[in-house]
Structure formats: C-alpha cells, structure tokens
Write an enzyme that holds these catalytic residues in place. Structure first.
Site, PDB file in Angstrom:
ATOM      1  CG  ASN A  53      36.588  25.744  42.127  1.00 39.13           C
ATOM      2  OD1 ASN A  53      35.566  25.121  42.456  1.00 39.13           O
ATOM      3  ND2 ASN A  53      36.589  27.038  41.878  1.00 39.13           N
TER       4      ASN A  53
ATOM      5  NE  ARG B  54      34.365  28.151  45.436  1.00 38.02           N
ATOM      6  CZ  ARG B  54      33.336  28.298  44.611  1.00 38.02           C
ATOM      7  NH1 ARG B  54      33.325  27.692  43.451  1.00 38.02           N
ATOM      8  NH2 ARG B  54      32.327  29.058  44.941  1.00 38.02           N
TER       9      ARG B  54
ATOM     10  CG  HIS C 122      31.241  35.061  45.962  1.00 40.40           C
ATOM     11  ND1 HIS C 122      30.194  35.829  45.494  1.00 40.40           N
ATOM     12  CD2 HIS C 122      31.461  34.120  45.026  1.00 40.40           C
ATOM     13  CE1 HIS C 122      29.789  35.356  44.324  1.00 40.40           C
ATOM     14  NE2 HIS C 122      30.549  34.317  44.025  1.00 40.40           N
TER      15      HIS C 122
ATOM     16  NE  ARG D 212      23.882  31.830  40.993  1.00 36.62           N
ATOM     17  CZ  ARG D 212      25.040  31.787  41.651  1.00 36.62           C
ATOM     18  NH1 ARG D 212      25.063  31.903  42.960  1.00 36.62           N
ATOM     19  NH2 ARG D 212      26.170  31.632  41.004  1.00 36.62           N
TER      20      ARG D 212
ATOM     21  CG  ASP E 136      29.317  37.471  28.564  1.00 38.88           C
ATOM     22  OD1 ASP E 136      30.150  36.654  28.991  1.00 38.88           O
ATOM     23  OD2 ASP E 136      29.625  38.586  28.083  1.00 38.88           O
ATOM     24  CG  MET E 137      28.130  43.318  32.388  1.00 42.38           C
ATOM     25  SD  MET E 137      26.447  43.964  32.375  1.00 42.38           S
ATOM     26  CE  MET E 137      25.971  43.766  34.092  1.00 42.38           C
TER      27      MET E 137
ATOM     28  N   GLY F 189      34.663  39.368  37.385  1.00 43.13           N
ATOM     29  CA  GLY F 189      34.739  39.691  35.955  1.00 43.13           C
ATOM     30  C   GLY F 189      34.068  41.009  35.608  1.00 43.13           C
ATOM     31  CB  ILE F 190      30.668  42.367  36.212  1.00 44.79           C
ATOM     32  CG1 ILE F 190      30.038  41.264  35.361  1.00 44.79           C
ATOM     33  CG2 ILE F 190      29.939  43.687  36.022  1.00 44.79           C
ATOM     34  CD1 ILE F 190      28.608  40.889  35.752  1.00 44.79           C
TER      35      ILE F 190
ATOM     36  CD  GLU G 117      38.823  41.228  38.675  1.00 46.82           C
ATOM     37  OE1 GLU G 117      39.516  40.912  37.690  1.00 46.82           O
ATOM     38  OE2 GLU G 117      38.580  40.436  39.609  1.00 46.82           O
TER      39      GLU G 117
ATOM     40  CD  GLU H 279      36.796  33.327  44.313  1.00 43.01           C
ATOM     41  OE1 GLU H 279      35.944  32.877  45.066  1.00 43.01           O
ATOM     42  OE2 GLU H 279      36.584  33.551  43.107  1.00 43.01           O
TER      43      GLU H 279
HETATM   44  P1  AMP Z   1      33.536  35.814  36.417  1.00 46.71           P
HETATM   45  O1  AMP Z   1      32.426  34.880  36.845  1.00 46.71           O
HETATM   46  O2  AMP Z   1      34.190  36.523  37.560  1.00 46.71           O
HETATM   47  O3  AMP Z   1      34.510  35.199  35.451  1.00 46.71           O
HETATM   48  O4  AMP Z   1      32.815  37.005  35.586  1.00 46.71           O
HETATM   49  C1  AMP Z   1      32.104  36.751  34.401  1.00 46.71           C
HETATM   50  C2  AMP Z   1      31.361  38.015  33.991  1.00 46.71           C
HETATM   51  O5  AMP Z   1      32.301  39.088  33.798  1.00 46.71           O
HETATM   52  C3  AMP Z   1      30.592  37.864  32.692  1.00 46.71           C
HETATM   53  O6  AMP Z   1      29.312  38.451  32.818  1.00 46.71           O
HETATM   54  C4  AMP Z   1      31.445  38.670  31.719  1.00 46.71           C
HETATM   55  O7  AMP Z   1      30.694  39.188  30.643  1.00 46.71           O
HETATM   56  C5  AMP Z   1      31.909  39.775  32.626  1.00 46.71           C
HETATM   57  N1  AMP Z   1      32.998  40.511  31.985  1.00 46.71           N
HETATM   58  C6  AMP Z   1      34.248  40.097  31.714  1.00 46.71           C
HETATM   59  N2  AMP Z   1      34.918  41.063  31.031  1.00 46.71           N
HETATM   60  C7  AMP Z   1      34.056  42.111  30.877  1.00 46.71           C
HETATM   61  C8  AMP Z   1      34.137  43.396  30.264  1.00 46.71           C
HETATM   62  N3  AMP Z   1      35.242  43.800  29.668  1.00 46.71           N
HETATM   63  N4  AMP Z   1      33.050  44.191  30.330  1.00 46.71           N
HETATM   64  C9  AMP Z   1      31.918  43.794  30.926  1.00 46.71           C
HETATM   65  N5  AMP Z   1      31.777  42.592  31.518  1.00 46.71           N
HETATM   66  C10 AMP Z   1      32.839  41.760  31.496  1.00 46.71           C
END
Ligand code: AMP
Length: 398
Positions: free
Chosen positions: A9, A86, A175, A236, A277-278, A325-326, A328, A380
C-alpha cells in the site's frame, strides 16, 4: 514454507507492506515513512530497531529494505506466490480486482487524472515490486471497485451531463475494500449470507466514509469524485457549499490554496485548531477545550445526518456498522451519533458500547433498539491478500 502473499500500500511519502501465508494468516507487517526526505525510515512490527533509510530514499529503496528484513528473518525465503496492491482509483473500468498486465497498467494510468495524488504513487509501488519479483503475479485491488454497483441516481451529480460524458465527473466512492469487508463480516455475525444482508457501513478513520449496502451491493456512499466529499474527516472538510470556491476566489484564494485548505487544514484539525486525532480531541474536550468539543459535535452530527440519508437507499436495515480507528475505538462518538437518531429507533447498550462490542460478538445495540448496531474491526490488508490469491491462482479459493 509454502507460498506467501505480499500486500503493498503506497502513499505519497509512505509504503506499508504485510505478508500473509496461503491460509491468510498474517506473518509480518512493515511501514516506511517520510520517503523522499532526508530522514526516511522503516520499521517492521515486532522488531524494535528502526531502519534509517538513506537521504532521499524512495519507494523502491523502502521496499528493498523491508523485504530484506523479511528475508533475513526467514519469513520470505522465496518470491511471494502473489502480490496484492491497493490502488485508489479504478474509474469505471474496474468493477473488481485485476491481474496486472500491460493493459491494466495503462488503464490505471488513464484513471490518474481522477486521483492525481494517489494512482501515480500506486504505480510506483507496482514498479518497485516488479523490479524485485519479476515473475510473481500481481493484482490490483481498487478502492473504487466495490462502489461500481451504485445506481445512476446515486452516482450522478446534478451538473450538466456532458461533464460526466466528457470527463467522467460522477460519484465513485472510496474505502471499497473496507466496506466490502464490513458487508461480509456483518453477514457472518448475523448468520446470513452477504447477498441477503443490508447494512450501513461507517468507516471512521483519518479518512471517513459511509456506505449503504443493499443485499451485498454498494448502493450509496458519501465520498464522491474524490475522497473529499461527505463526512467530516481528520483534515478534510467533507461537504461544503460549492459556492465557497467562488467566495474564496473573490477573496484572492487561488484554487491550489483552496485544495490545500479543504484537504489538509480542515475537518477535525480545522475546527479544533489543535489536532486531527480524535483520541487527543476527546482528551482536550475533557479538559474543557471548547473548540475540540465543537469539532467532536460537528463530526457526530454530520455522521448522524448521513446515516439518516443512507436509509433512503435501503428497504431493510440488518445492522449499522462502525469501523476504522474512530469507529472501532470511540464509544463517545458512537454514543453521541446515535443520540441524534432516536427518532429512527436506534438505542445502544452503554456497557456493550464501552467494551467496543468485544464481549458481545460486535453487538452494541440496546435491548429495545429497532436496529442492530455492530462494531467490526476492519482489515483491508486481508481483503487485498484474499483477492490477490484468488486472482493470481484462479481455482484456489481465497
Ligand atoms: P485510522 O485512520 O483508521 O487508523 O484511524 C485513526 C483515528 O482513529 C485517529 O483519529 C485516532 O485518534 C482514532 N482513534 C484511535 N483510537 C482511538 C480511541 N481509543 N478513541 C478515539 N479515537 C481513536
């Protein structure tokens, strides 16, 4: 060891690989970052030492370094049986994964105008693996392919039809591998077949998109011609009034700047002024940082609106699925989003939600919920490995 499958990827300045055996067990994964700069480096999961790459190292250098580690550790003692790539944009040409040959390479190049930041770098990845393993069958797995079942009413924008005819201006969706994985996993969890399962799949990572899947087929999705449309994302904007472009032009902001503004400076980062970052945003909001709270609120409200919109494409909803990430990991985002949707009859169980579905085979819905709500980790790489194996060795089930 029997054959292995290498998954590649490529991003603009990064390269991720994963290695699977033919039973699709993951053997290793690696990541190279900051390619093209003076401080590029690579890491292989489970190994502490970081491989410093030479100044200006490119995707080929990174791949060579990562593959050398796999070879040294005995995980890759022969050329892989198949390589899966990918590829972001397959336009209207690719409705499924494709075994790479000259025609396929030309078609991927033709789609590059639709994804100028992504397709050329995906081709670089294919060239790099070809240089290392010239005899291994290689397969392109497209982010857009799963959405080629969108009906015309869902993929056309209400702009002059000539833009579609001349330049392919339409909704493509992205996606796709993740949404397809959700469709299959939800069916498995619910004891159904994908062809009889209808879900809304919310992939919420740094990029976010939501898809309505009716009896296994994508019938509506939030990302469009490019991966900018739809939900609020890390950097975005998602949907904005198209009038914004002219408004900003009148303020002297040129189109490249608008592109940067909406892709890199917006979303959670733009609203909070702090981070994309959430997890960090939730911590900041907990400490009373109001712009971070606002960013979370806008994110969840937009998502809830889109869940409502996706209902229009379904005649039955077997489950709403959260992933990425968010999706899950954030019980807060799931809770806040579903709180907007009580009119539809969604409820969630706080304990199951706080455990991210891990104690309930993914289920987090309340006992009185009209619809099931699932949390399913996306994978993925596994989809790409499976497709690569199936396309490279027709007749052997992936
Ligand atoms: P990804 O692109 O799928 O790796 O997702 C990244 C996003 O998932 C980022 O905004 C992370 O802050 C968020 N993330 C990962 N773990 C947590 C968590 N425990 N609580 C809230 N957001 C999370």
């Amino acid at each position: 060891m029997e054959g292995t499958i290498l998954v590649v990827n490529c991003g603009s300045s990064s390269l991720k690989i994963a290695l699977f055996d033919e039973q699709l067990n993951k053997l290793a994964s690696g990541l190279a970052e900051r390619l093209g700069t003076d401080d590029g480096f690579a890491t292989v999961k489970g190994r502490a030492e970081r491989i410093e790459l030479a100044a200006g190292a490119d995707h080929q250098d990174a791949l060579n370094a990562l593959v050398a580690v796999l070879q040294d550790s005995g995980l890759l003692d022969a050329a892989p049986a198949a390589i899966g790539h990918r590829v972001v944009h397959g336009g209207e040409t690719f409705r499924a994964a494709a075994l790479i040959n000259e025609d396929v390479l030309d078609a991927i190049k033709d789609c590059a105008s639709l994804a100028p930041l992504h397709n050329p770098v995906n081709l670089t990845g294919i060239e790099a693996t070809t240089a290392l393993f010239p005899s291994t069958p290689q397969v392109a797995v497209f982010d857009t392919a799963f959405h080629q079942t969108l009906p015309r009413k869902a993929y056309l924008y209400a702009v002059p039809l000539q833009l579609y005819k001349d330049w392919g201006v339409r909704r493509y969706g992205f996606h796709g591998t993740s949404h397809q994985f959700m469709a299959n996993e939800a069916a498995r969890i619910l004891g159904k077949t994908p062809a009889t399962t209808s879900i809304i799949s919310a992939h919420l990572g740094n990029g976010c998109s939501i898809t309505a899947i009716r009896d296994g087929n994508s019938v509506d999705t939030s990302m469009g011609l490019t991966p900018l449309e739809g939900l609020v994302m890390g950097t975005r904007s998602g949907d904005v009034d198209p009038g914004l472009f002219d408004f900003l032009a009148q303020k002297g902001v040129d189109s490249r700047e608008v592109h940067r503004l909406l892709n890199n400076d917006s979303g959670l980062l733009g609203l909070s002024g702090q981070t994309n970052d959430m997890r960090s945003l939730c911590e900041l909001a907990d400490h009373g940082h109001e712009p971070s709270q606002t960013a979370i609120d806008v994110f969840c409200f937009r998502l809830a609106r889109y869940i409502g919109a996706m209902m229009a494409s379904l005649n039955r909803l077997d489950a709403l699925v959260f992933t990425g990430g968010i999706g899950e990991n954030s019980s807060l985002v799931r809770e806040k989003t579903l709180a907007h949707l009580s009119l539809f009859g969604f409820t969630i169980d706080d304990e199951l939600n706080n455990h991210h579905g891990s104690i309930s085979d993914g289920h987090i819905e309340g006992a009185d919920s009209r619809f099931r709500v699932l949390v399913i980790p996306t994978n993925e790489e596994l989809v790409i490995a499976r497709e690569a194996l199936a396309s490279a060795r027709p007749g052997i089930p992936g």
